[in-house]
Design a protein around this motif. Structure first.
Motif, PDB file in Angstrom:
ATOM      1  N   HIS A  92       0.852  -1.189   0.000  1.00  0.00           N
ATOM      2  CA  HIS A  92       0.000   0.000   0.000  1.00  0.00           C
ATOM      3  C   HIS A  92       0.891   1.243   0.000  1.00  0.00           C
ATOM      4  O   HIS A  92       1.957   1.236   0.635  1.00  0.00           O
ATOM      5  N   PRO A  93       0.481   2.330  -0.647  1.00  0.00           N
ATOM      6  CA  PRO A  93      -0.621   2.410  -1.614  1.00  0.00           C
ATOM      7  C   PRO A  93      -0.169   1.931  -2.987  1.00  0.00           C
ATOM      8  O   PRO A  93       1.027   1.727  -3.223  1.00  0.00           O
ATOM      9  N   HIS A  94      -1.117   1.779  -3.901  1.00  0.00           N
ATOM     10  CA  HIS A  94      -0.785   1.315  -5.246  1.00  0.00           C
ATOM     11  C   HIS A  94       0.066   2.338  -5.989  1.00  0.00           C
ATOM     12  O   HIS A  94       1.031   1.981  -6.673  1.00  0.00           O
ATOM     13  N   GLY A  95      -0.285   3.627  -5.843  1.00  0.00           N
ATOM     14  CA  GLY A  95       0.410   4.644  -6.610  1.00  0.00           C
ATOM     15  C   GLY A  95       0.031   4.567  -8.082  1.00  0.00           C
ATOM     16  O   GLY A  95      -0.823   3.774  -8.475  1.00  0.00           O
ATOM     17  N   VAL A  96       0.664   5.381  -8.897  1.00  0.00           N
ATOM     18  CA  VAL A  96       0.363   5.385 -10.326  1.00  0.00           C
ATOM     19  C   VAL A  96       0.987   4.178 -11.018  1.00  0.00           C
ATOM     20  O   VAL A  96       0.335   3.473 -11.785  1.00  0.00           O
ATOM     21  N   VAL A 166       3.867 -10.489  -3.536  1.00  0.00           N
ATOM     22  CA  VAL A 166       3.653  -9.074  -3.238  1.00  0.00           C
ATOM     23  C   VAL A 166       2.454  -8.595  -4.040  1.00  0.00           C
ATOM     24  O   VAL A 166       2.471  -8.586  -5.268  1.00  0.00           O
ATOM     25  N   LEU A 167       1.414  -8.199  -3.337  1.00  0.00           N
ATOM     26  CA  LEU A 167       0.149  -7.830  -3.960  1.00  0.00           C
ATOM     27  C   LEU A 167      -0.196  -6.381  -3.647  1.00  0.00           C
ATOM     28  O   LEU A 167      -0.290  -5.995  -2.475  1.00  0.00           O
ATOM     29  N   ALA A 168      -0.351  -5.554  -4.699  1.00  0.00           N
ATOM     30  CA  ALA A 168      -0.844  -4.182  -4.522  1.00  0.00           C
ATOM     31  C   ALA A 168      -2.355  -4.272  -4.338  1.00  0.00           C
ATOM     32  O   ALA A 168      -3.112  -4.348  -5.317  1.00  0.00           O
ATOM     33  N   VAL A 169      -2.797  -4.289  -3.112  1.00  0.00           N
ATOM     34  CA  VAL A 169      -4.174  -4.636  -2.771  1.00  0.00           C
ATOM     35  C   VAL A 169      -5.179  -3.673  -3.392  1.00  0.00           C
ATOM     36  O   VAL A 169      -6.250  -4.073  -3.853  1.00  0.00           O
ATOM     37  N   GLY A 170      -4.860  -2.390  -3.435  1.00  0.00           N
ATOM     38  CA  GLY A 170      -5.804  -1.394  -3.961  1.00  0.00           C
ATOM     39  C   GLY A 170      -6.109  -1.537  -5.427  1.00  0.00           C
ATOM     40  O   GLY A 170      -7.185  -1.132  -5.881  1.00  0.00           O
ATOM     41  N   LEU A 176      -6.264   5.344  -9.818  1.00  0.00           N
ATOM     42  CA  LEU A 176      -6.947   6.520 -10.363  1.00  0.00           C
ATOM     43  C   LEU A 176      -7.062   7.643  -9.335  1.00  0.00           C
ATOM     44  O   LEU A 176      -7.398   8.781  -9.696  1.00  0.00           O
ATOM     45  N   ASP A 177      -6.792   7.355  -8.071  1.00  0.00           N
ATOM     46  CA  ASP A 177      -6.830   8.376  -7.024  1.00  0.00           C
ATOM     47  C   ASP A 177      -5.442   8.697  -6.486  1.00  0.00           C
ATOM     48  O   ASP A 177      -5.310   9.409  -5.491  1.00  0.00           O
ATOM     49  N   ALA A 178      -4.409   8.151  -7.137  1.00  0.00           N
ATOM     50  CA  ALA A 178      -3.041   8.344  -6.656  1.00  0.00           C
ATOM     51  C   ALA A 178      -2.526   9.724  -7.059  1.00  0.00           C
ATOM     52  O   ALA A 178      -2.388  10.029  -8.230  1.00  0.00           O
ATOM     53  N   ARG A 179      -2.264  10.559  -6.073  1.00  0.00           N
ATOM     54  CA  ARG A 179      -1.695  11.895  -6.281  1.00  0.00           C
ATOM     55  C   ARG A 179      -1.077  12.338  -4.962  1.00  0.00           C
ATOM     56  O   ARG A 179      -1.376  11.754  -3.895  1.00  0.00           O
ATOM     57  N   SER A 209       4.313   2.011   1.698  1.00  0.00           N
ATOM     58  CA  SER A 209       5.375   2.684   0.960  1.00  0.00           C
ATOM     59  C   SER A 209       5.168   4.194   1.038  1.00  0.00           C
ATOM     60  O   SER A 209       4.380   4.766   0.284  1.00  0.00           O
ATOM     61  N   PHE A 210       5.884   4.832   1.956  1.00  0.00           N
ATOM     62  CA  PHE A 210       5.783   6.276   2.124  1.00  0.00           C
ATOM     63  C   PHE A 210       6.452   6.973   0.931  1.00  0.00           C
ATOM     64  O   PHE A 210       7.606   6.680   0.599  1.00  0.00           O
ATOM     65  N   GLY A 211       5.726   7.896   0.308  1.00  0.00           N
ATOM     66  CA  GLY A 211       6.251   8.607  -0.850  1.00  0.00           C
ATOM     67  C   GLY A 211       5.772   8.066  -2.176  1.00  0.00           C
ATOM     68  O   GLY A 211       6.012   8.677  -3.222  1.00  0.00           O
ATOM     69  N   GLU A 212       5.086   6.919  -2.167  1.00  0.00           N
ATOM     70  CA  GLU A 212       4.617   6.299  -3.421  1.00  0.00           C
ATOM     71  C   GLU A 212       3.674   7.228  -4.183  1.00  0.00           C
ATOM     72  O   GLU A 212       3.786   7.373  -5.406  1.00  0.00           O
ATOM     73  N   ASN A 213       2.742   7.850  -3.492  1.00  0.00           N
ATOM     74  CA  ASN A 213       1.777   8.728  -4.161  1.00  0.00           C
ATOM     75  C   ASN A 213       2.353  10.092  -4.514  1.00  0.00           C
ATOM     76  O   ASN A 213       1.706  10.869  -5.224  1.00  0.00           O
ATOM     77  N   GLU A 214       3.554  10.385  -4.014  1.00  0.00           N
ATOM     78  CA  GLU A 214       4.166  11.688  -4.302  1.00  0.00           C
ATOM     79  C   GLU A 214       4.991  11.688  -5.585  1.00  0.00           C
ATOM     80  O   GLU A 214       5.518  12.732  -5.982  1.00  0.00           O
TER      81      GLU A 214
END
Length: 318
Positions: A92-96, A166-170, A176-179, A209-214
């Protein structure tokens, strides 16, 4: 025949390849041409990649020399994992682009084998990508696996243990909400991996994963907007998300497809003990799911301030 005609001809020939073919293929990351066996079944949705032995021994810069300048990755271990057991890492999170998961678990850029000796990681990917010629061979050489139920079951049911799925659960909806700043996870109603963990006795490990959405921003696509409606429609047809993302350019910081210059800190939490239950009931699944969500929330709360988040920021589960 000009270059365009040659390119079109080659593309048409590639598209005629049988996705279910078996046999040795050449690893695209090895200049010496080491071979790796493509382990497919009759359906490409059940493809299981076998990582090239030489690539497994390579360090991150050797395997992906351009990865380090683009992404600053760090893998943080919080507990030892028994190599005699199988694990499902909930990422988590999935990210782009799930960049942190690829860099940490498909390469040795951050020393996964050193941190978790005896374990072999496999990142799960949508079955759609295993139907794309050439790209399919590339991702299978990196040990990626189809996210179908049969592929996940194959990995976590091995009696010798040592496998990490390793599974990106989202999944695609979360992409589509990764920002930047997004802390909403699509996990509340995702229980299929919980059921498989119970069925095969695989241990669950929350990973944040801290920073994934950034890494990337994307065009505004609120629920109900024409763009989001189109994206949801394409996702229902193709099975993959189509986020319209952007970040920086090579020589300027205003617009482009290069990721923003930010660090990714991927924290691997403590394992959640799972007792094998061949036929888990709904109550069993819901109980373990609640334990997993609590473990994920605790992991985030314990580490968020160390990686740039405020104390009043919390996860939201949807």
């Amino acid at each position: 025949m000009d270059e365009l005609q040659v390119s079109i001809t080659c593309l048409l020939l590639l598209m005629t390849l049988d996705p279910s073919c078996q046999g040795p293929i050449r690893c695209p990351t090895c200049p010496e041409g080491y071979f790796v066996m493509q382990n497919c079944t009759a359906s490409p949705a059940k493809a299981v990649g076998v990582r090239c032995k030489r690539c497994s021994d390579c360090s991150g810069p050797q395997l992906h020399p351009r990865l380090h300048p683009l992404l600053r990755l760090q893998l943080i271990k919080t507990a030892d994992l028994d190599p005699k057991k199988n694990y499902i890492f909930g990422f988590h999170p999935h990210g782009v682009l799930v960049a942190g998961a690829f860099g940490n678990f498909c390469t040795e850029s951050t020393g996964f084998s050193r941190l978790f000796p005896g374990l072999r990681s496999h990142l799960l990917m949508l079955p759609f990508w295993f139907r794309v010629p050439l790209f399919r061979e590339y991702i299978m050489c990196g040990g990626l696996v189809s996210s179908s139920k049969s592929s996940l079951s194959y990995l976590v049911s091995r009696p010798e243990g040592g496998n990490v799925a390793v599974l990106a659960v989202g999944g695609a909806p979360e992409a589509l909400d990764a920002r930047p700043g997004a802390l909403t996870l699509q996990v509340q109603n995702r229980k299929g991996f919980i059921k498989l963990a119970l069925k095969h006795g695989a241990q669950l490990v929350p990973v944040f994963s801290f920073g994934e959405n950034e890494l990337f921003d994307q065009m505004e696509n609120p629920a109900g907007s024409p763009l989001r409606t189109l994206q949801n429609r394409l996702q229902s047809i193709m099975g993959v998300a189509m986020p319209l993302f952007h970040a920086r350019g090579v020589f300027q910081y205003n617009f482009g497809l290069m990721p923003y210059r930010t660090s990714i800190h991927t924290v691997v939490g403590k394992p959640i003990s799972v007792t094998q239950t061949p036929s888990p009931s709904s109550e069993d699944i819901n109980t373990l799911h609640d334990v997993y969500l609590q473990g994920l929330s605790d992991l985030f709360e314990q580490h968020k301030c160390a990686y740039g988040l405020r104390d009043d920021q919390h996860l939201t589960f949807k």
